[in-house]
Structure formats: C-alpha cells, structure tokens
Motif scaffolding. Structure first.
Motif, PDB file in Angstrom:
ATOM      1  N   THR A 185      33.191  33.264  41.058  1.00  0.00           N
ATOM      2  CA  THR A 185      34.186  34.227  40.580  1.00  0.00           C
ATOM      3  C   THR A 185      34.390  35.407  41.508  1.00  0.00           C
ATOM      4  O   THR A 185      35.428  36.057  41.480  1.00  0.00           O
ATOM      5  N   GLU A 186      33.391  35.703  42.332  1.00  0.00           N
ATOM      6  CA  GLU A 186      33.442  36.853  43.223  1.00  0.00           C
ATOM      7  C   GLU A 186      32.505  36.607  44.396  1.00  0.00           C
ATOM      8  O   GLU A 186      31.598  35.762  44.302  1.00  0.00           O
ATOM      9  N   PRO A 187      32.704  37.282  45.508  1.00  0.00           N
ATOM     10  CA  PRO A 187      31.813  37.070  46.647  1.00  0.00           C
ATOM     11  C   PRO A 187      30.436  37.688  46.406  1.00  0.00           C
ATOM     12  O   PRO A 187      30.302  38.888  46.216  1.00  0.00           O
ATOM     13  N   ARG A 188      29.416  36.836  46.393  1.00  0.00           N
ATOM     14  CA  ARG A 188      28.038  37.290  46.178  1.00  0.00           C
ATOM     15  C   ARG A 188      27.110  36.119  46.425  1.00  0.00           C
ATOM     16  O   ARG A 188      27.528  35.027  46.797  1.00  0.00           O
ATOM     17  N   LEU A 189      25.829  36.343  46.178  1.00  0.00           N
ATOM     18  CA  LEU A 189      24.843  35.274  46.271  1.00  0.00           C
ATOM     19  C   LEU A 189      24.730  34.574  44.921  1.00  0.00           C
ATOM     20  O   LEU A 189      24.584  35.233  43.881  1.00  0.00           O
TER      21      LEU A 189
END
Length: 280
Positions: free
Chosen positions: A253-257
């Motif tokens: 859903t979003e840029p992350r780990l």
C-alpha cells in the motif's frame, strides 16, 4: 544521535532500545536526536518519513539529512549508527550496527552521571519487542540481503541476466541455487529497484533465514498492489510474516519494508515465491 533510514531492518531492530532509552532517561538529561539519511529514493519524500516516524512511535526529533551533510560530517558509513556525546558536546562513544545494547546503555548512564544527573539507576531497559523489531536469528541466518536493482544486486539467476533500464520478459531457471533469485514476467530493472510492467510477475528466491523481508512500494501512489507468497510451492501457513495472512496473501500500500516470512520452526533452506496478480 542515531543515523537511520526508515526501511532499514537493521535499524528497525535497534529502534526499541533507542525508544526505551529516550523514554527512561529524558528526565535525567538525555537528549536523543534521530538523523534520517535516506538509502532509497522514496526515503527522500518527507511525507513518507513523517508517516513512518508516527507509525514507529518515535517521539524524539528526527532531522532529515537528504543531502548526506550530517552523514559526511560524522564520516559515517553505517545504518544504523549510534553516537554518544557528553554534556560538552564531545563524542565519547559510538556503535555501528545492531547489538551491544547493554554496553550502549552503560555509556548513557556514565555520561549522565558525569553531567551531575542523579537517580538514573543502573538497571537496563527491557523493551517490549515485537514484529519486525525482533532481533535476527543469527544462528540460522545464512542468506545476506540483496537488491532487485542492477546496481547492487547479487546472484541474479534469470537466463540472460539483467537488462538495465528497459522492459524485458524474464523467466526463472528450472532450479535455483542457494542464495540465488530470479524474476518471471515483464519487468524493468532499474538501478535501485525492479518494477513490474504487467500482471502475473513473480520473484523466486532460495534462502535460509527465519525472516524474509522486502522493501517495496506501488509504482503509482495510492494504487495498492496485491501479492501472494509461497514456500516450496505451498501457502506460507504458520510461517507467514506480519504483512501477510496464513495463505500468504497481502497488499503493498505504501513504500516501506514488508515482513513476508517468519518461520516458527527449524530453519532450513527454502524456495520462496512471490506472485503479483496485478501490475505493480
């Protein structure tokens, strides 16, 4: 002072201790300042940083070091990095990487005592560590980190190798060697990351570790991307990570780990597959 990127698993596993020190010793004079030096392009986006700081329950100030000015001033080369300054501003100790938390806390106590702060005590913090913040299982870990971008990747096994910066239809070999990975479907492999261009793409990786994590984000902001992960061709089941269900299904859903696998039992080499029914 700590150097951090918001998607670095090594720093995320250190965070519970820094957060606990900030809470325990603030009334005794400890000042914690985080310095966010981005490793990936999306980490330059201040909205992403603000969201991550809130999600990670970070209450101390975080300076954004997008031009690496603080990084260079400290001659730093590591994520994470801890620097301990005394009341006069002199750097008295540093630590690079994870671990040595008791030694670091003893340094904090010593510097506070030298500054005349009383009542800090000698007890060590015992943070409530969960999810991605749990320390690595070093005894079973035999797979290093790698990247899906051509600049820093290792052991890429798709026949013909990487085709930089343009769309290409990749395939996986019949069998993967240990610590090798491959793409299937139409991808564009950039310098930093690989982007899926059409539905049905797949990532294969043969690994040995308790956890398997992936830094990922949708190609278009606000466009969720579904995925499913398998271990040795079967749904992840009890080995699923925090960001997937027991069938291995999840959504970027979003840029992350994203934590995709956390194996509960004996850790051996396994074949991991991640498929994308949608375009990324």
């Amino acid at each position: 002072t700590c150097a951090l990127p918001i998607a670095c698993v090594n720093w995320l596993r250190q965070l519970p201790y820094v957060r606990a020190w900030a809470g325990k010793y603030a009334s005794h004079g400890l000042v914690v300042v985080g310095v966010h030096t981005p490793e990936f392009s999306f980490e330059h986006n201040q909205d992403n940083v603000r969201r991550a700081v809130k999600d990670m329950r970070i209450d101390y100030p975080v300076a954004i070091d997008s031009d690496y000015a603080v990084w260079r001033a400290f001659d730093n080369y590591y994520w994470p990095a801890l620097y301990f300054a005394d009341a006069e501003g002199n750097i008295r100790h540093h630590h690079f990487g994870e671990g040595e938390y008791q030694q670091s806390e003893m340094v904090i106590q010593q510097l506070l005592a030298e500054a005349g702060a009383g009542g800090a005590g000698r007890d060590m913090v015992s943070p409530d560590v969960r999810g991605i913040e749990v320390a690595a299982d070093w005894d079973s870990l035999r797979t290093p980190e790698t990247y899906t971008g051509y600049e820093r990747t290792e052991n890429f096994a798709s026949p013909g190798g990487a085709v930089p910066d343009r769309p290409h239809v990749y395939s996986a070999p019949a069998a993967l060697r240990f610590n090798h990975w491959a793409l299937s479907g139409e991808w564009t492999m950039g310098r930093e990351a690989a982007t899926l261009n059409a539905p049905g793409g797949q990532i294969d990786y043969r690994f040995q570790a308790r956890d398997l994590n992936l830094v990922a984000g949708p190609a278009a902001a606000g466009t969720p991307v579904r995925f499913q992960v398998l271990l040795d061709g079967e749904p992840a089941g009890p080995a699923h990570g925090a960001d997937v269900d027991d069938q291995g299904r999840g959504t970027i859903t979003e840029p992350r780990l994203y934590q995709l696998i956390r194996q509960p039992g004996p850790v051996t080499d396994r074949t991991f597959q991640m498929t994308f029914p949608d375009r990324s």
